[in-house]
Design an enzyme around this catalytic site. Structure first.
Site, PDB file in Angstrom:
ATOM      1  N   ASP A 103      23.629  45.388  30.250  1.00 37.30           N
ATOM      2  CA  ASP A 103      22.624  46.362  30.660  1.00 37.30           C
ATOM      3  C   ASP A 103      23.049  47.071  31.945  1.00 37.30           C
ATOM      4  OD1 ASP A 103      22.353  44.003  32.131  1.00 37.30           O
ATOM      5  OD2 ASP A 103      20.178  43.887  31.979  1.00 37.30           O
ATOM      6  N   ASP A 106      26.213  45.381  38.453  1.00 37.46           N
ATOM      7  CA  ASP A 106      25.676  45.483  39.812  1.00 37.46           C
ATOM      8  C   ASP A 106      26.744  44.969  40.790  1.00 37.46           C
ATOM      9  OD1 ASP A 106      23.746  45.790  41.851  1.00 37.46           O
ATOM     10  OD2 ASP A 106      22.876  43.839  41.491  1.00 37.46           O
ATOM     11  N   LYS A 134      26.020  50.300  39.132  1.00 39.09           N
ATOM     12  CA  LYS A 134      25.672  50.520  40.552  1.00 39.09           C
ATOM     13  C   LYS A 134      26.915  50.224  41.374  1.00 39.09           C
ATOM     14  CE  LYS A 134      21.038  48.469  40.692  1.00 39.09           C
ATOM     15  NZ  LYS A 134      20.291  47.326  41.224  1.00 39.09           N
TER      16      LYS A 134
HETATM   17  P1  IMP Z   1      25.670  41.286  38.833  1.00 41.15           P
HETATM   18  O1  IMP Z   1      26.198  39.927  38.472  1.00 41.15           O
HETATM   19  O2  IMP Z   1      25.257  41.373  40.256  1.00 41.15           O
HETATM   20  O3  IMP Z   1      26.600  42.414  38.442  1.00 41.15           O
HETATM   21  O4  IMP Z   1      24.299  41.451  38.082  1.00 41.15           O
HETATM   22  C1  IMP Z   1      24.220  41.761  36.771  1.00 41.15           C
HETATM   23  C2  IMP Z   1      22.859  41.398  36.228  1.00 41.15           C
HETATM   24  O5  IMP Z   1      21.837  41.457  37.215  1.00 41.15           O
HETATM   25  C3  IMP Z   1      22.444  42.394  35.184  1.00 41.15           C
HETATM   26  O6  IMP Z   1      22.901  42.014  33.908  1.00 41.15           O
HETATM   27  C4  IMP Z   1      20.941  42.374  35.283  1.00 41.15           C
HETATM   28  O7  IMP Z   1      20.422  41.341  34.481  1.00 41.15           O
HETATM   29  C5  IMP Z   1      20.669  42.056  36.716  1.00 41.15           C
HETATM   30  N1  IMP Z   1      20.369  43.262  37.499  1.00 41.15           N
HETATM   31  C6  IMP Z   1      21.136  43.851  38.424  1.00 41.15           C
HETATM   32  N2  IMP Z   1      20.564  44.947  38.937  1.00 41.15           N
HETATM   33  C7  IMP Z   1      19.374  45.053  38.294  1.00 41.15           C
HETATM   34  C8  IMP Z   1      18.300  46.006  38.374  1.00 41.15           C
HETATM   35  O8  IMP Z   1      18.304  47.001  39.111  1.00 41.15           O
HETATM   36  N3  IMP Z   1      17.249  45.772  37.552  1.00 41.15           N
HETATM   37  C9  IMP Z   1      17.181  44.710  36.704  1.00 41.15           C
HETATM   38  N4  IMP Z   1      18.165  43.815  36.593  1.00 41.15           N
HETATM   39  C10 IMP Z   1      19.241  43.978  37.386  1.00 41.15           C
HETATM   40 MG    MG Z   2      21.555  41.040  32.416  1.00 38.13          MG
END
Ligand code: IMP
Ligand code: MG
Length: 183
Positions: A103, A106, A134
């Protein structure tokens, strides 16, 4: 009756129409790149479920589905930095052309971790398709092979994405009102 969404959304970031167009573009790119090949579409639950189901219905390559449940966030709007595999893939991916469908990319912690684990299983190829990105939040050098929209550092909900396990069913992507998590 009061709507569940009242006072939750600061603004709508992407409408259903904008999303549909973007998903079509991503599918076109995958159709082009994987022509004549079989691809394993790997849905990362729960956040990707809506994006995944829209995307795969636009593919005209031979494809198989599988699902993983990973958890990196608790009931919070910031990542704990820990990744947990709650449910693994149900098959071997050796020699498969795998596309991870996420989805949102981040910090990159989740996908960085998943990519390492899956590469050890010797797929023929492994690519990442993310609906949102992001980049300003990235903590590693991870890049998506297919990326829908780049977004600023805002917490978004809808189209599969949640805040504390709510709002995944919104058909658009909205920015969560800061009052909600600053409470
Ligand atoms: P990462 O490991 O920090 O890249 O985070 C990835 C996961 O965090 C995504 O698959 C989402 O489930 C969640 N996530 C990150 N940013 C958002 C947001 O703005 N809204 C909702 N879920 C988010
Ligand atoms: Mg997720």
């Amino acid at each position: 009756m009061k709507s569940q969404n009242e006072n939750i959304i600061k603004s709508v970031l992407f409408t259903e129409e904008q999303i549909e167009k973007k998903v079509s573009e991503l599918a076109e790119a995958i159709n082009r790149d994987y022509k004549g090949k079989k691809v394993l579409m790997l849905c990362i639950l729960k956040g990707s479920v809506i994006f995944f189901s829209d995307l795969v219905r636009k593919l005209d390559v031979d494809c198989d589905f599988d699902f993983m449940v990973v958890s990196s966030y608790g009931a919070s709007a910031t990542s704990s930095g820990e990744v947990m595999i709650v449910k693994d893939i149900s098959r071997s991916i050796e020699n498969a052309n795998v596309i991870i469908v996420e989805d949102i990319l981040d910090t990159g912690t989740t996908l960085g971790y998943l990519k390492n684990i899956l590469l050890q299983r010797k797929p023929e190829s492994l690519k990442i398709c993310t609906f949102l990105d992001k980049p300003s939040r990235r903590k590693n050098d991870l890049k998506a092979d297919y990326s829908g929209f780049e977004i600023p550092d805002e917490f978004v909900i809808g189209y599969g994405m949640d805040y504390a396990e709510s709002y995944r069913n919104l058909p658009f992507v909205g920015i969560l009102a800061p009052e909600v998590y600053e409470k």
